[in-house]
Scaffold this motif. Structure first.
Motif, PDB file in Angstrom:
ATOM      1  N   GLU A  73       8.733   0.203  -6.974  1.00 54.51           N
ATOM      2  CA  GLU A  73       8.536   0.732  -5.619  1.00 54.51           C
ATOM      3  C   GLU A  73       9.392   1.967  -5.368  1.00 54.51           C
ATOM      4  O   GLU A  73       9.016   2.822  -4.569  1.00 54.51           O
ATOM      5  CB  GLU A  73       8.823  -0.368  -4.588  1.00 54.51           C
ATOM      6  CG  GLU A  73       7.731  -1.438  -4.579  1.00 54.51           C
ATOM      7  CD  GLU A  73       7.999  -2.566  -3.614  1.00 54.51           C
ATOM      8  OE1 GLU A  73       9.136  -2.637  -3.078  1.00 54.51           O
ATOM      9  OE2 GLU A  73       7.089  -3.380  -3.385  1.00 54.51           O
ATOM     10  N   TYR A  76       7.417   4.728  -7.044  1.00 55.71           N
ATOM     11  CA  TYR A  76       6.184   5.041  -6.306  1.00 55.71           C
ATOM     12  C   TYR A  76       6.424   4.759  -4.821  1.00 55.71           C
ATOM     13  O   TYR A  76       5.974   3.741  -4.291  1.00 55.71           O
ATOM     14  CB  TYR A  76       5.009   4.222  -6.833  1.00 55.71           C
ATOM     15  CG  TYR A  76       4.564   4.618  -8.218  1.00 55.71           C
ATOM     16  CD1 TYR A  76       3.493   5.488  -8.405  1.00 55.71           C
ATOM     17  CD2 TYR A  76       5.223   4.123  -9.345  1.00 55.71           C
ATOM     18  CE1 TYR A  76       3.081   5.856  -9.678  1.00 55.71           C
ATOM     19  CE2 TYR A  76       4.823   4.492 -10.631  1.00 55.71           C
ATOM     20  CZ  TYR A  76       3.755   5.359 -10.787  1.00 55.71           C
ATOM     21  OH  TYR A  76       3.360   5.728 -12.048  1.00 55.71           O
ATOM     22  N   GLY A  78       6.193   4.431  -0.929  1.00 55.19           N
ATOM     23  CA  GLY A  78       5.037   4.273  -0.057  1.00 55.19           C
ATOM     24  C   GLY A  78       4.024   3.266  -0.556  1.00 55.19           C
ATOM     25  O   GLY A  78       3.103   2.903   0.172  1.00 55.19           O
ATOM     26  N   GLU A  79       4.173   2.799  -1.788  1.00 57.94           N
ATOM     27  CA  GLU A  79       3.264   1.812  -2.362  1.00 57.94           C
ATOM     28  C   GLU A  79       3.903   0.427  -2.333  1.00 57.94           C
ATOM     29  O   GLU A  79       5.112   0.287  -2.544  1.00 57.94           O
ATOM     30  CB  GLU A  79       2.912   2.159  -3.808  1.00 57.94           C
ATOM     31  CG  GLU A  79       2.215   3.491  -3.985  1.00 57.94           C
ATOM     32  CD  GLU A  79       0.784   3.478  -3.471  1.00 57.94           C
ATOM     33  OE1 GLU A  79       0.274   2.377  -3.186  1.00 57.94           O
ATOM     34  OE2 GLU A  79       0.199   4.568  -3.350  1.00 57.94           O
ATOM     35  N   GLU A  80       3.091  -0.580  -2.068  1.00 59.58           N
ATOM     36  CA  GLU A  80       3.568  -1.958  -2.112  1.00 59.58           C
ATOM     37  C   GLU A  80       2.928  -2.660  -3.299  1.00 59.58           C
ATOM     38  O   GLU A  80       1.699  -2.754  -3.399  1.00 59.58           O
ATOM     39  CB  GLU A  80       3.214  -2.703  -0.827  1.00 59.58           C
ATOM     40  CG  GLU A  80       3.761  -4.126  -0.817  1.00 59.58           C
ATOM     41  CD  GLU A  80       3.317  -4.927   0.405  1.00 59.58           C
ATOM     42  OE1 GLU A  80       4.021  -5.884   0.756  1.00 59.58           O
ATOM     43  OE2 GLU A  80       2.261  -4.594   0.972  1.00 59.58           O
ATOM     44  N   PHE A  81       3.761  -3.122  -4.203  1.00 59.40           N
ATOM     45  CA  PHE A  81       3.273  -3.813  -5.404  1.00 59.40           C
ATOM     46  C   PHE A  81       3.471  -5.312  -5.213  1.00 59.40           C
ATOM     47  O   PHE A  81       4.574  -5.775  -4.936  1.00 59.40           O
ATOM     48  CB  PHE A  81       4.035  -3.323  -6.634  1.00 59.40           C
ATOM     49  CG  PHE A  81       3.745  -1.899  -6.987  1.00 59.40           C
ATOM     50  CD1 PHE A  81       2.740  -1.583  -7.880  1.00 59.40           C
ATOM     51  CD2 PHE A  81       4.474  -0.877  -6.396  1.00 59.40           C
ATOM     52  CE1 PHE A  81       2.465  -0.266  -8.198  1.00 59.40           C
ATOM     53  CE2 PHE A  81       4.204   0.451  -6.715  1.00 59.40           C
ATOM     54  CZ  PHE A  81       3.196   0.764  -7.612  1.00 59.40           C
ATOM     55  N   VAL A  98      -2.025   0.126  -9.154  1.00 61.89           N
ATOM     56  CA  VAL A  98      -2.266   0.761  -7.857  1.00 61.89           C
ATOM     57  C   VAL A  98      -3.774   0.944  -7.746  1.00 61.89           C
ATOM     58  O   VAL A  98      -4.392   1.569  -8.614  1.00 61.89           O
ATOM     59  CB  VAL A  98      -1.569   2.130  -7.746  1.00 61.89           C
ATOM     60  CG1 VAL A  98      -1.958   2.810  -6.439  1.00 61.89           C
ATOM     61  CG2 VAL A  98      -0.064   1.970  -7.823  1.00 61.89           C
ATOM     62  N   LYS A 100      -6.879   1.856  -4.839  1.00 56.09           N
ATOM     63  CA  LYS A 100      -7.308   2.223  -3.491  1.00 56.09           C
ATOM     64  C   LYS A 100      -8.785   2.592  -3.515  1.00 56.09           C
ATOM     65  O   LYS A 100      -9.201   3.445  -4.300  1.00 56.09           O
ATOM     66  CB  LYS A 100      -6.492   3.402  -2.963  1.00 56.09           C
ATOM     67  CG  LYS A 100      -5.052   3.045  -2.633  1.00 56.09           C
ATOM     68  CD  LYS A 100      -4.323   4.214  -1.995  1.00 56.09           C
ATOM     69  CE  LYS A 100      -2.902   3.820  -1.625  1.00 56.09           C
ATOM     70  NZ  LYS A 100      -2.177   4.955  -1.010  1.00 56.09           N
ATOM     71  N   ARG A 115      -7.984   5.953  -6.054  1.00 51.42           N
ATOM     72  CA  ARG A 115      -6.872   5.891  -7.006  1.00 51.42           C
ATOM     73  C   ARG A 115      -6.882   4.557  -7.728  1.00 51.42           C
ATOM     74  O   ARG A 115      -7.081   3.505  -7.107  1.00 51.42           O
ATOM     75  CB  ARG A 115      -5.545   6.082  -6.264  1.00 51.42           C
ATOM     76  CG  ARG A 115      -4.337   6.239  -7.177  1.00 51.42           C
ATOM     77  CD  ARG A 115      -3.108   6.460  -6.342  1.00 51.42           C
ATOM     78  NE  ARG A 115      -1.895   6.513  -7.143  1.00 51.42           N
ATOM     79  CZ  ARG A 115      -0.669   6.466  -6.637  1.00 51.42           C
ATOM     80  NH1 ARG A 115      -0.504   6.376  -5.329  1.00 51.42           N
ATOM     81  NH2 ARG A 115       0.377   6.518  -7.430  1.00 51.42           N
ATOM     82  N   TYR A 116      -6.697   4.613  -9.031  1.00 49.34           N
ATOM     83  CA  TYR A 116      -6.677   3.399  -9.836  1.00 49.34           C
ATOM     84  C   TYR A 116      -5.773   3.670 -11.040  1.00 49.34           C
ATOM     85  O   TYR A 116      -6.148   4.372 -11.972  1.00 49.34           O
ATOM     86  CB  TYR A 116      -8.098   3.044 -10.272  1.00 49.34           C
ATOM     87  CG  TYR A 116      -8.234   1.731 -11.013  1.00 49.34           C
ATOM     88  CD1 TYR A 116      -7.229   0.765 -11.012  1.00 49.34           C
ATOM     89  CD2 TYR A 116      -9.406   1.434 -11.714  1.00 49.34           C
ATOM     90  CE1 TYR A 116      -7.366  -0.430 -11.680  1.00 49.34           C
ATOM     91  CE2 TYR A 116      -9.557   0.234 -12.391  1.00 49.34           C
ATOM     92  CZ  TYR A 116      -8.538  -0.693 -12.368  1.00 49.34           C
ATOM     93  OH  TYR A 116      -8.692  -1.881 -13.045  1.00 49.34           O
ATOM     94  N   SER A 288       2.787 -10.437   0.608  1.00 56.99           N
ATOM     95  CA  SER A 288       3.385  -9.313   1.317  1.00 56.99           C
ATOM     96  C   SER A 288       4.491  -9.834   2.231  1.00 56.99           C
ATOM     97  O   SER A 288       4.438 -10.968   2.721  1.00 56.99           O
ATOM     98  CB  SER A 288       2.321  -8.592   2.140  1.00 56.99           C
ATOM     99  OG  SER A 288       2.889  -7.522   2.860  1.00 56.99           O
TER     100      SER A 288
END
Length: 422
Positions: A73, A76, A78-81, A98, A100, A115-116, A288
């Motif tokens: 995190e 990257y 802003g991304e939640e893994f 990731v 989207k 995005r992948y 989450s």
């Protein structure tokens, strides 16, 4: 009446076999070529992306998931893994994703994704090794070529699903057309005459090869239809004696009044990784942090010496304590669930390792060849009919008048017909 009906039936099935095969041939060719490549997804990925897949140096201890989530995190922002995958091979890194979706998809598979990425992390050093753009990865695109022809998924999958149904019909109708009348013909139809002309060899490959592989055609087509038609999947559940609504066990998610605790993630991971000594692949997931209900889960694939299925267990842990509160082991599963969990491995040929992978690879290549050989047979027959019509018309033009024929004592020799290749 028996023989005329048989002739009409065989002629009708032959007509359907020809024209349906010609219509669906290009779709089958493209899809099966993608399948032949994708059979080797793991091997190709390990070879082509070896600098990402394998860690520079195997350490003595693995970092806990809480630290790895923090590392990824930070790399990257802003991304939640929420999940990662791992292998029991100590040389391999952990994989994070990731993904989207596109807000305005078009008619291609690429247009549905913004995005992948597949990201590899060194679990010993806590470093990001790099990432693969899955949207444009050639191995992934071969998979999508097989699944949906690189079209919008719902459209492409429906086209491929219909083509799979056609393959089943082609296999059954081809077997009917192949079936010999007597023992002498049976011996002829079990061999390929390699020394014959190429047209005869092509016909033998299509007919004889189709006979030897029709069970594989039925197997791979029926396992593939599961992802397109729900009625097909539910029908298999019923055949296995299970209600489709009760195949997969359900359980309630625990409430998270205090939110997700990262210490619980580490505790759950330590428990999951020791559950099966023969595990070879695991998917680990956390909820989450802002969820009201959720669980920490582990899906573990392992080798079971007494099972013909691909075996797997599922474990669920409380998000605040890391305590195991629910599990679903292979022994607990209904027959339909065991089949569904193993269906992917059966379809791609990975269920028993290299032997079944080789079978799936050769089968996919041969399935891709069948439309080509069938087209060549049709084209050859078409040319043969044109040649016959041309010979008849030229013979009629050169025919001697009747009066001259009566007076002449020499009879003209009939023209030799072309030798048939079937």
């Amino acid at each position: 009446m028996k023989h005329p009906i048989k002739r009409i039936l065989k002629k009708s099935i032959g007509w359907l076999h020809l024209w349906i095969g010609l219509v669906a041939g290009l779709i089958i060719l493209i899809s099966m070529f993608g399948a032949a490549v994708f059979v080797w997804e793991d091997e190709l990925t390990n070879w082509y992306y070896q600098d990402l897949v394998f860690v520079p140096e195997v350490g003595e201890e693995l970092l806990p998931p809480s630290e790895l989530f923090q590392v990824i995190e930070e790399a990257y922002p802003g991304e939640e893994f929420r999940s990662f995958g791992l292998s029991n091979d100590p040389r391999k890194g952990y994989t994070f994703f990731v993904f989207k979706r596109s807000a305005s998809p078009g008619w291609t598979w690429w247009s549905t994704i913004d995005r992948y990425e597949r990201i590899y992390v060194d679990p010993y050093q806590g470093k990001v090794l790099g990432s693969i753009d899955m949207k444009h990865d050639w191995i992934q695109n071969c998979r999508r070529l097989h699944q949906n022809l690189l079209l919008y998924p719902k459209v492409g999958e429906m086209i491929v699903g219909i083509a799979a149904l056609i393959m089943i019909f082609m296999a059954l109708s081809g077997l009917y057309l192949w079936w010999p009348k007597n023992w002498r013909m049976l011996k002829m139809r079990l061999k390929i005459k390699w020394k014959a002309r190429w047209r005869r060899v092509n016909w033998d490959l299509h007919s004889v090869g189709g006979f030897y592989t029709y069970l594989f055609i039925l197997f791979f087509a029926t396992t593939g239809l599961v992802w397109t038609f729900n009625w097909w999947r539910d029908g298999i559940y019923h055949l296995l004696g299970n209600d489709p609504q009760e195949v997969f066990a359900k359980h309630e998610l625990p409430v998270m009044p205090c939110g997700l605790q990262m210490e619980a993630v580490d505790i759950a991971f330590e428990d999951a990784i020791q559950r099966q000594n023969s595990w070879y692949e695991m998917s680990f997931r956390r909820p989450s942090e802002d969820q009201e209900e959720g669980e920490i889960s582990a899906f573990i694939r392992f080798k079971h010496p007494d099972s013909w299925w691909e075996t797997s267990d599922s474990y669920a842990y409380h998000p605040e304590t890391g305590a195991l509160y629910w599990d679903r082991t292979h022994e607990d599963k209904l027959l339909g669930e065991k089949w569904r969990n193993a269906n992917y491995a059966m379809h791609v040929g990975s269920i028993y390792g290299w032997p079944t992978k080789i079978i799936a690879f050769i089968s996919a290549l041969f399935f891709a060849f069948l439309p080509i050989s069938g087209f060549l047979i049709w084209w050859g027959r078409k040319k043969k009919k044109k040649a016959k019509r041309k010979n008849k018309s030229s013979s009629a033009a050169k025919q001697i008048p009747r009066k001259e024929v009566v007076k002449s004592s020499v009879k003209p020799k009939p023209e030799k017909e072309p030798t048939p290749f079937v």
